[in-house]
Enzyme design. Sequence first.
Site, short mmCIF file in Angstrom:
data_model
loop_
_atom_site.label_atom_id
_atom_site.label_comp_id
_atom_site.label_asym_id
_atom_site.label_seq_id
_atom_site.Cartn_x
_atom_site.Cartn_y
_atom_site.Cartn_z
N GLY A 437 0.79 -1.23 0.00
CA GLY A 437 0.00 0.00 0.00
C GLY A 437 0.81 1.27 0.00
O GLY A 437 0.73 2.08 -0.90
N SER A 438 1.64 1.45 1.04
CA SER A 438 2.33 2.73 1.11
C SER A 438 3.66 2.67 0.36
O SER A 438 4.32 1.64 0.32
CB SER A 438 2.57 3.12 2.57
N HIS A 699 11.35 -4.27 7.13
CA HIS A 699 11.90 -3.69 8.36
C HIS A 699 13.42 -3.65 8.32
O HIS A 699 14.05 -3.02 9.15
CB HIS A 699 11.43 -4.47 9.58
N1 GLN Z 1 -1.45 -0.35 3.78
C1 GLN Z 1 -0.60 -0.04 4.88
C2 GLN Z 1 0.77 0.39 4.38
O1 GLN Z 1 1.21 -0.10 3.41
C3 GLN Z 1 -0.43 -1.22 5.82
C4 GLN Z 1 0.42 -0.88 7.00
C5 GLN Z 1 0.50 -1.95 8.06
O2 GLN Z 1 0.27 -3.09 7.82
N2 GLN Z 1 0.88 -1.60 9.24
O3 GLN Z 1 1.43 1.21 4.95
#
Ligand code: GLN
Length: 763
Positions: A437-438, A699
């Site tokens: 997503g991001s 991460h």
């Molecule tokens: N869609 C969110 C992103 O990509 C999901 C974030 C998450 O899972 N913490 O940032």
Amino acid sequence: MTTTTHILGYPRIGEHRELKFALEQYWRGEIEQSELQHVGAQLRHKNWQTQSDAGLSFSTVGDFAWYDHVLTTTLLLGHVPKRHSAGFPDLDTLFRVGRGQSQADCGCSGSAASDMTKWFNTNYHYIVPEFSQDDSFEVSWPQLFEEVNEAVKAGHKVKPVLLGPVSYLYLGKEVEQGFDRLTLLPRLLTAYQAILAKLAKQGVEWVQIDEPILSLQLEDQWLDSFKLAYQVIQGDVKLLLTTYFDSVDDSLDKILSLPVNGLHIDLVSSPNQLEHVAARLPDTWVLSAGVINGRNVWRADLNKQLAALQPVKQRLGDRLWVASSCSLLHSPVNLELEKTLPSDTRSWFAFAKQKAQEVALLGKALDGDKEALDACHAYSQPILERKTNQKVNKPQVQLRVNSITKTFAERCAPYAERASYQADVLGLPLLPTTTIGSFPQTDEIRTQRSAFRAGQLSEADYTQALKGHIADAVKRQEALDLDVLVHGEAERNDMVEYFAENLAGFQTTKFGWVQSYGSRCVKPAIVVADIEREKPITVEWSTYAQSLTSKQMKGMLTGPVTILCWTFPREDISRKEIAQQLAFALRDEVSDLQDAGINIIQIDEPAIREGLPLKKRDHQTYLDWAVESFKISAASAKPETQIHTHMCYSEFNEIIDSVAALDADVITIETSRSNMELLKAFEEFNYPNEIGPGVYDIHSPNIPTEEWIQGLLRKAAERVPTERLWANPDCGLKTRSWEETEAALTNLVSAAKSIRKEWAEKA
Ligand code: GLN
Ligand code: ZN
């Protein structure tokens, strides 16, 4: 005699997050340790003074922590992991355990931080103690004793708090195979004896000894170990055995036979335990009634509390103490700073400072002080008036929630049928590639958002800028040749805050920060009213992104359970009802997205596991309504609209049935750190729908090679049929740079392409 009043702990971070900023300056080498020490000392003094000024009987000492209170205990016990324990432990030792040490810092090969994990069912994270067979414990780190001296010198009546020995052991983990950390208890108790003896010498009368694990459903050997523990450490000071976050129903018999001098129970999470605990309380014990909620932001209905406590006061007299339910660590610091809140809304809240005042006022009122009784009455009014407030109660929202039937939660066709429709509409290859997503939240994006929020950038210009970032993200994804694209979430600061700001029924604050871990804080929004979507939220962004590409654009929503878990909930309706209201708001967003031509919609639920109640027997009830809420939000999708969900941060093995019950067409899930281990659970369970196991650990700053990703995908294919596999990173990429992101995704896409070929040849 007057009623004894106290709180279990005060936020350490400071009302302006002073500790956060000082810590980070110190870590960057910008200030000396003495300066950091000075900031800490000032915060402690202020916190003690706040408690004295409020009129509490004690100022709590020992709740201050430079990083985390479990880590403080580790140092106090001289129990530093060997890789970090050169010389006598000092403040830098503590930071090394919490944050690790890089090669550059030590000129050595570096050493890893200890693990961090969630503190019970809160959003606070503690540093996990590490246990080995030959561990020894010796009182080392003098912080607690120094702080007691500091507080006494400043004229406060102190009550030190100490994490109890059994909880300390329980919350840690063995780092060696084949031994049970409970065998370390006798050695550990010797150290606790020494600590309590020292405190007694300092003139301490009462120690609050926290054993929060007594609220869990404990295995027998753990529950039984309390007897030995407290027989050994009793004697030097009076011990207030402290439990919180849930009832002591399962452990009460054992607790009542312990040689302690009092018991604290959490009457916010479990108000029903008051009667029977009070009835069975040993004659010499005090009962500390935790009635002021330490982990939410709502003003207490003091009249109601008074009515509940008065009969107990009659029975116990001065042996009834009044307290916060748990440490105030979990609530923001000071409501006085929120100058811009609407005044009616403001009168509904109480932060830590105000909660300390509530506890003191309640104590006075219990003693029959006329002024205090009147003050309690007046103080409760806004909360009572709120019940009929029209801004809070929205009949149209309540009607929808009250009309829920089973069909609301079901898609209109089973997965197999949906999958064939989707295959026709979406035209995706085998092993489709996508992201979560991001995309990188660059400095440019952040600067533009701050300028917009500060009124220096017009809404039109801000929108224009965001569209530029979206177009850029689309272009990059096309160049990478990903199959399912995302718009990149440039408009979102945070996946929950964004929805809280765009849905009616939430209030955000300016200074409502709460410590999450170390120097990190979060500022959860507050659910203040029935939740309603007044207009589409994400449709404009998603359709704009879709207009730039002929590939599928995935819409991106945060799920009802995650929004609930990461905000301060209302106290006048259940969490379940809040989740259901959110579900309907999202359901409408799903409808609008698909009507606008978006064929794939992801509803993120990374927090679903964190919402689990502490006691296992309560799990299923929670999971049932959590799953139902997710499904209500997804069920407006037509069969040919593909619903994705995403989960990360934790082990899902335990709740795999519920994960499957979500019935998402595709789940993308964190697996790369566990080397695809998690997929075993999906295989054993025979997970019926599609899975995208994360093959890039976002991460880590390391760029996974193509071969590495291929290896993971082959492993995944041993467990999941190839036609149901996706290739994607572990989580969103907002914290990474574009350089890293593009390098990793290049490898991911080419790995997927070559694996596709491999599978095609085999077939
Ligand atoms: N869609 C969110 C992103 O990509 C999901 C974030 C998450 O899972 N913490 O940032
Ligand atoms: Zn994630």
